[in-house]
Motif scaffolding. Structure first.
Motif: not given
Length: 142
Positions: A81-83, A110-111, A117-118, A141-142
């Protein structure tokens, strides 16, 4: 069978691969409480991120793996999964900044999670501890 194409992830230099191996070798493995580190050490992988079910780790060759630490046999699979690859390597750089060269380009759309805050976790106002961020499932991240 169609070949799976993953985003281009950096390949560790020989020096970074050796450093990753040193980090793996230094994982604590004595005692029952260090069983995850012991398994990671045996499988030659550096743990970078985890949830209540999975642990993502990095091999010295740059491969990101996922281990189901709740399953009896602790199956280990290559993460595709790249994410998750992106998020796990981003999280890993918090402990091992040298890994930043391995982070692939971010997947489209992606954000970074605003809720945590990550970080992948949030401090609970009524408690003295933090909990996994529900918005990003602990990845930041999502």
């Amino acid at each position: 069978m169609e070949e799976l194409i993953l985003p281009k992830q950096g390949v560790p230099s020989p020096a970074l691969a050796a450093q990753i191996q040193e980090w793996i070798n230094a994982l604590p493995s004595e005692g029952l409480w260090n069983w995850v580190s012991r398994v990671c050490k045996e499988e030659q992988m550096l743990p970078l991120h985890s949830t209540s079910i999975y642990i993502w780790a990095l091999r010295p060759d740059g491969q990101v793996l996922c281990m189901d630490h709740e399953a009896f046999s602790h199956p280990i699979d290559r993460e595709i999964d790249p994410l998750k690859i992106y998020a796990v390597l981003q999280q890993g750089t918090r402990t091992y900044p040298e890994l930043s060269m391995l982070i692939p380009p971010s997947p489209p759309g992606i954000r970074q999670c605003e809720s945590c805050a990550g970080l992948g976790w949030v401090k609970l106002p009524e408690a003295a501890y933090a909990d996994t961020c529900i918005r990003c499932d602990g990845f930041g991240w999502y």
